[in-house]
Design a protein around this motif. Structure first.
Motif, PDB file in Angstrom:
ATOM      1  N   GLY A  81       0.870  -1.186   0.034  1.00  0.00           N
ATOM      2  CA  GLY A  81       0.103   0.066   0.019  1.00  0.00           C
ATOM      3  C   GLY A  81       0.632   1.198   0.094  1.00  0.00           C
ATOM      4  O   GLY A  81       0.565   2.057  -0.560  1.00  0.00           O
ATOM      5  N   ARG A  84       2.702   1.664  -3.264  1.00  0.00           N
ATOM      6  CA  ARG A  84       1.552   1.314  -4.301  1.00  0.00           C
ATOM      7  C   ARG A  84       1.941   0.333  -5.450  1.00  0.00           C
ATOM      8  O   ARG A  84       2.051   0.614  -6.662  1.00  0.00           O
ATOM      9  CB  ARG A  84       1.251   2.848  -4.970  1.00  0.00           C
ATOM     10  N   ARG A 141      12.303  14.055   2.770  1.00  0.00           N
ATOM     11  CA  ARG A 141      11.050  14.590   1.837  1.00  0.00           C
ATOM     12  C   ARG A 141       9.976  13.297   1.949  1.00  0.00           C
ATOM     13  O   ARG A 141       8.984  13.178   1.749  1.00  0.00           O
ATOM     14  CB  ARG A 141      11.141  15.130   0.730  1.00  0.00           C
ATOM     15  N   VAL A 217      -5.727   6.843   1.653  1.00  0.00           N
ATOM     16  CA  VAL A 217      -5.597   8.176   0.934  1.00  0.00           C
ATOM     17  C   VAL A 217      -4.321   7.996  -0.310  1.00  0.00           C
ATOM     18  O   VAL A 217      -4.585   8.633  -1.298  1.00  0.00           O
ATOM     19  CB  VAL A 217      -5.484   9.216   1.736  1.00  0.00           C
ATOM     20  N   LEU A 218      -3.652   7.318   0.229  1.00  0.00           N
ATOM     21  CA  LEU A 218      -2.440   7.072  -0.631  1.00  0.00           C
ATOM     22  C   LEU A 218      -2.830   6.354  -2.047  1.00  0.00           C
ATOM     23  O   LEU A 218      -2.139   6.280  -3.049  1.00  0.00           O
ATOM     24  CB  LEU A 218      -1.081   6.253  -0.144  1.00  0.00           C
ATOM     25  N   LEU A 220      -4.486   7.507  -4.108  1.00  0.00           N
ATOM     26  CA  LEU A 220      -4.399   8.881  -5.144  1.00  0.00           C
ATOM     27  C   LEU A 220      -3.101   9.449  -5.374  1.00  0.00           C
ATOM     28  O   LEU A 220      -2.927  10.410  -6.126  1.00  0.00           O
ATOM     29  CB  LEU A 220      -5.420   9.822  -4.588  1.00  0.00           C
ATOM     30  N   GLY A 221      -2.265   8.509  -5.035  1.00  0.00           N
ATOM     31  CA  GLY A 221      -0.830   9.133  -4.988  1.00  0.00           C
ATOM     32  C   GLY A 221      -0.211  10.059  -3.776  1.00  0.00           C
ATOM     33  O   GLY A 221      -0.964  10.505  -3.258  1.00  0.00           O
ATOM     34  N   ASP A 223       1.284  13.046  -3.888  1.00  0.00           N
ATOM     35  CA  ASP A 223       0.783  14.367  -3.846  1.00  0.00           C
ATOM     36  C   ASP A 223      -0.513  14.729  -3.279  1.00  0.00           C
ATOM     37  O   ASP A 223      -0.609  15.555  -2.467  1.00  0.00           O
ATOM     38  CB  ASP A 223       1.172  15.018  -5.075  1.00  0.00           C
ATOM     39  N   ALA A 224      -1.560  13.914  -3.931  1.00  0.00           N
ATOM     40  CA  ALA A 224      -2.843  14.020  -3.480  1.00  0.00           C
ATOM     41  C   ALA A 224      -3.111  13.875  -1.907  1.00  0.00           C
ATOM     42  O   ALA A 224      -3.673  14.518  -1.262  1.00  0.00           O
ATOM     43  CB  ALA A 224      -3.723  13.244  -4.165  1.00  0.00           C
ATOM     44  N   ALA A 226      -0.704  13.961   0.194  1.00  0.00           N
ATOM     45  CA  ALA A 226      -0.269  15.147   1.239  1.00  0.00           C
ATOM     46  C   ALA A 226      -1.122  16.286   1.050  1.00  0.00           C
ATOM     47  O   ALA A 226      -1.431  17.069   2.394  1.00  0.00           O
ATOM     48  CB  ALA A 226       1.209  15.666   0.703  1.00  0.00           C
ATOM     49  N   SER A 227      -1.809  16.730   0.080  1.00  0.00           N
ATOM     50  CA  SER A 227      -2.962  17.802   0.173  1.00  0.00           C
ATOM     51  C   SER A 227      -4.079  17.364   0.831  1.00  0.00           C
ATOM     52  O   SER A 227      -4.962  18.243   1.307  1.00  0.00           O
ATOM     53  CB  SER A 227      -3.248  18.026  -1.405  1.00  0.00           C
ATOM     54  N   MET A 228      -4.129  16.156   1.236  1.00  0.00           N
ATOM     55  CA  MET A 228      -5.580  15.759   2.056  1.00  0.00           C
ATOM     56  C   MET A 228      -5.246  15.555   3.386  1.00  0.00           C
ATOM     57  O   MET A 228      -5.846  14.806   4.114  1.00  0.00           O
ATOM     58  CB  MET A 228      -6.046  14.565   1.519  1.00  0.00           C
ATOM     59  N   GLY A 229      -3.840  16.154   3.869  1.00  0.00           N
ATOM     60  CA  GLY A 229      -3.609  15.774   5.277  1.00  0.00           C
ATOM     61  C   GLY A 229      -2.601  14.844   5.741  1.00  0.00           C
ATOM     62  O   GLY A 229      -2.427  14.931   6.999  1.00  0.00           O
ATOM     63  N   VAL A 230      -2.315  13.930   4.822  1.00  0.00           N
ATOM     64  CA  VAL A 230      -1.381  12.990   5.153  1.00  0.00           C
ATOM     65  C   VAL A 230      -0.051  13.402   5.239  1.00  0.00           C
ATOM     66  O   VAL A 230       0.497  13.880   4.336  1.00  0.00           O
ATOM     67  CB  VAL A 230      -1.531  11.771   4.049  1.00  0.00           C
ATOM     68  N   ASP A 231       0.519  13.322   6.571  1.00  0.00           N
ATOM     69  CA  ASP A 231       2.010  13.632   6.704  1.00  0.00           C
ATOM     70  C   ASP A 231       2.888  12.499   6.013  1.00  0.00           C
ATOM     71  O   ASP A 231       3.040  11.614   6.761  1.00  0.00           O
ATOM     72  CB  ASP A 231       2.083  13.932   8.207  1.00  0.00           C
TER      73      ASP A 231
ATOM     74  N   ALA B  71      -0.578  19.665   8.166  1.00  0.00           N
ATOM     75  CA  ALA B  71      -1.048  19.208   7.170  1.00  0.00           C
ATOM     76  C   ALA B  71      -2.468  18.908   7.057  1.00  0.00           C
ATOM     77  O   ALA B  71      -3.416  19.325   6.018  1.00  0.00           O
ATOM     78  CB  ALA B  71      -0.541  18.052   6.673  1.00  0.00           C
ATOM     79  N   ALA B  72      -3.349  18.427   8.233  1.00  0.00           N
ATOM     80  CA  ALA B  72      -4.424  18.311   8.358  1.00  0.00           C
ATOM     81  C   ALA B  72      -5.410  19.693   8.443  1.00  0.00           C
ATOM     82  O   ALA B  72      -6.468  19.739   7.596  1.00  0.00           O
ATOM     83  CB  ALA B  72      -4.934  17.692   9.525  1.00  0.00           C
ATOM     84  N   ALA B  75      -5.481  20.995   5.036  1.00  0.00           N
ATOM     85  CA  ALA B  75      -6.432  20.162   4.004  1.00  0.00           C
ATOM     86  C   ALA B  75      -7.893  20.552   4.334  1.00  0.00           C
ATOM     87  O   ALA B  75      -8.604  20.312   3.206  1.00  0.00           O
ATOM     88  CB  ALA B  75      -6.174  18.595   4.394  1.00  0.00           C
ATOM     89  N   PRO B  82      -4.180  17.150  -8.383  1.00  0.00           N
ATOM     90  CA  PRO B  82      -2.897  17.049  -9.189  1.00  0.00           C
ATOM     91  C   PRO B  82      -2.986  16.871 -10.581  1.00  0.00           C
ATOM     92  O   PRO B  82      -4.035  16.334 -11.117  1.00  0.00           O
ATOM     93  CB  PRO B  82      -2.141  15.989  -8.332  1.00  0.00           C
ATOM     94  N   GLU B  86      -3.222   9.582 -10.449  1.00  0.00           N
ATOM     95  CA  GLU B  86      -2.959   8.175 -10.168  1.00  0.00           C
ATOM     96  C   GLU B  86      -4.182   7.679  -9.287  1.00  0.00           C
ATOM     97  O   GLU B  86      -4.898   7.931  -8.421  1.00  0.00           O
ATOM     98  CB  GLU B  86      -1.672   8.326  -9.292  1.00  0.00           C
ATOM     99  N   TRP B  89      -5.283   1.448  -6.744  1.00  0.00           N
ATOM    100  CA  TRP B  89      -5.957   0.171  -6.619  1.00  0.00           C
ATOM    101  C   TRP B  89      -7.245   0.142  -7.195  1.00  0.00           C
ATOM    102  O   TRP B  89      -7.856   1.438  -7.137  1.00  0.00           O
ATOM    103  CB  TRP B  89      -5.862  -0.278  -5.147  1.00  0.00           C
TER     104      TRP B  89
END
Lengths: 333, 257
Positions: A81, A84, A141, A217-218, A220-221, A223-224, A226-231, B71-72, B75, B82, B86, B89
């Motif tokens: 996961g 990916r 990073r 959430v990952l 979606l990749g 970058d997406a 990270a933009s959704m609050g995933v550190d 980050a949260a 968001a 983006p 991608e 799954w």
């Protein structure tokens, strides 16, 4: 059937299978005793021979099989996961190879004979060194590509060092012992092994379980996500340290056991709607089921020959994986 | 209310300066088209706002310094589409759109009625309800793009940053998307979209920001930004510029002499 009900049914079936195989494992062994008698001996307070066999030999073996199988399934699902990539597996980060190297060095130097926990402790030390190196290499990073490349390099180096130790081993017996250990086995593991490894495995499980939603959430990749609050740095930390603690401890006890962490998440993914968070508990139970089954089979197939667990999982796992690749290839055409 | 405020923002990728001294303020209810040739810094500007690319200068989101936000927190104020689409799954479309609710969910909780309503609303806006139960990986490119936009809409952030959202969409769905963004602006939310289609940008955006070589060279209503001289100087093209009842019409014709 709603997809949530299907998910609960899959988990239920896997839990029943794990529990059943746990009891079969408890009652399988060279001492030819019936099922009821074995279980009675396990729970009774009598200090007779059968109770001793059950408590000191069979119980740790079954518990370790359960925990190591769950570790391999869970960490495989997390790494697939996180990266990916359906080909990721617990050995990818170089943790297993480094833990093996630690164990091999312990056998070579005689530390494993000098005191009983020398071997698993040396293997854990190998895993710790690998994870520290991985952290230095991975950088700030939280990129995934450097993690994979560093893992490959660490695996290769640990493999080379293992070969060197074999090359320099003083006599054929030491070399044989090293090779046999590396094949992976749960034979003659004690409660002490369990007490040593269980805290690491449990700590690793907790870290890996915290990744459930970030892994969803990952999808979606990065970058997406990270933009959704995933550190992403936290995700990388938890994935690397969770794998290192649990897989490092598992390898320290049983040696490197391949294919479970690769194949189990792969097989279960369609059954849980490909949702990464749902794959975590399913793969943990699936890994436990497969490892317990394999450990029962090595005792049934060749009772006197000490068939190694890692050999069996590879013999069954590799062709099975080929079949999976074959099926995927046909679907892509 | 000001949703986004940038001042003296600069960014480097490797040794190349991609953004220099950018200042930009976006208020509630604006649909901003971020336009400019390839390599002008459009994507980098969006990524810098989101903290995905390191930058120097000041970024304020909703009146607070972005640098001090988790980050949260970020968001809940900004959603992002983006350029890379991608989908790792084969999860169902409904579940994929539902991922947009992640910033609103405390750990280990399941989505509630508000979340489900937001997901349904986003799917309705992007016209993807019909394939809610299908695997997102099995959709066509344009269908995937719509599903991913619905995912970003479901996040219900006041500011949406979209990187080339119309790429891969047929004309009807391009216009649908422009209408959706204009509708969001009417509701008081704001959208900043990187666009290459000047015709769509001219017709639907309330404001255009033209970037060239990392600097803002024009900022204002489409009629003021898209002049024949700018199209020649910045893009190196000559274009048809006209009017019909619905607004400005821009159509690139040939390279500039």
């Amino acid at each position: 059937m709603s997809d949530r009900m299907q998910y609960v049914a899959v988990l239920g079936a896997l839990a029943v299978a794990t529990l059943a195989l746990f009891f079969v494992s408890l009652t399988t062994g060279p001492a030819d005793v019936g099922f009821g008698e074995s279980i009675r001996a396990l729970v009774s307070g009598d200090a007779d021979l059968l109770t001793l066999v059950m408590r000191e030999i069979r119980l740790p073996r079954a518990l370790l099989g359960l925990m190591i199988g769950a570790t391999l399934g869970l960490s495989g699902a997390v790494l697939q996961g996180y990266l990916r990539n359906p080909l990721a597996e617990p050995g990818l980060l170089g943790i297993s190879a480094s833990a093996s190297l630690g164990a091999v060095v312990a056998i070579y130097t005689g530390i494993s004979v000098a005191f009983p926990l020398g071997l698993p402790l040396a293997a854990l030390a190998g895993a710790v060194l690998a994870v520290l190196l991985l952290r230095v290499m991975a950088g700030e990073r939280g990129g995934t590509l450097t993690i994979i490349l560093a893992g490959v390099a660490i695996s290769a180096f640990a493999g080379a060092m293992t070969s060197l130790v074999l090359n320099l081993s003083p006599n054929p017996f030491a070399a044989t012992e090293i090779v046999f250990w590396m094949l992976g086995s749960l034979t003659d593991r004690s409660m002490t092994h369990l007490w040593l490894s269980a805290p690491f495995m449990l700590a690793g499980w907790v870290m890996l379980a915290m990744l459930a939603r970030p892994l969803d959430v990952l999808t979606l990749g990065s970058d997406a996500a990270a933009s959704m609050g995933v550190d992403m740095r936290r995700v990388q930390f938890l994935a690397v340290f969770g794998t290192a603690a649990s897989v490092g401890a598992a390898t320290a006890i049983a040696g490197a056991i391949g294919f479970i962490g690769l194949v189990v998440p792969h097989v279960l993914r369609p059954l849980v709607g490909a949702v990464p968070s749902r794959l975590l508990p399913a793969s943990a139970l699936g890994g436990a089921t497969v490892l317990l089954a394999a450990d029962i089979l090595v005792r049934l197939i060749a009772p006197g020959r000490d068939l190694k667990l890692g050999v069996l999982t590879a013999i069954v796992g590799a062709p099975f994986f080929l079949w999976l690749v074959w099926r995927t290839r046909r679907r892509m055409l | 209310m000001t949703l986004l405020s940038l001042s003296s923002l600069s960014a480097e990728l490797g040794r190349k300066t991609v953004l220099r001294d950018v200042a930009l303020t976006v208020n509630e209810g604006e649909f901003v088209g971020l336009i400019g040739p390839n390599g002008a810094g459009k994507s980098t500007l969006l990524r810098a706002v989101l903290g995905l690319t390191p930058s120097q200068g000041n970024i304020e989101l909703g009146g607070h310094a972005a640098a001090s936000m988790s980050a949260a927190q970020r968001a809940r104020l900004t959603s992002y589409l983006p350029q890379e689409r991608e989908i790792a799954w084969p999860v169902t479309v409904e579940r994929l759109v539902g991922l947009g609710r992640a910033p609103h969910l405390p750990p280990f909780t399941r989505p509630g009625a508000t979340d489900e309503a937001a997901v349904r609303d986003a799917m309705r806006r992007m016209d993807v309800e019909d394939f809610a139960a299908r695997r997102a990986t099995e959709l066509s490119g344009g269908e995937k793009a719509r599903v991913l936009i619905a995912r970003a809409l479901a996040q219900e952030a006041p500011l949406m940053l979209a990187d080339e959202p119309t790429a891969g969409l047929d004309p009807a769905h391009q216009i649908t998307l422009m209408r959706v963004f204009a509708g969001l602006a009417k509701e008081g939310r704001s959208v900043i979209a990187c666009l290459h289609d000047l015709g769509l940008a001219a017709r639907w955006c309330s404001r255009l920001v033209l970037l060239a070589n990392g600097s803002i060279v024009a900022d204002g209503p489409p009629r003021d930004v898209l002049t024949a001289a700018r199209l020649r100087d910045v893009y190196g093209i000559q274009a048809y510029l006209g009017e019909d009842g619905g607004g400005l019409v821009v159509h690139p014709l040939d390279l500039a002499e």
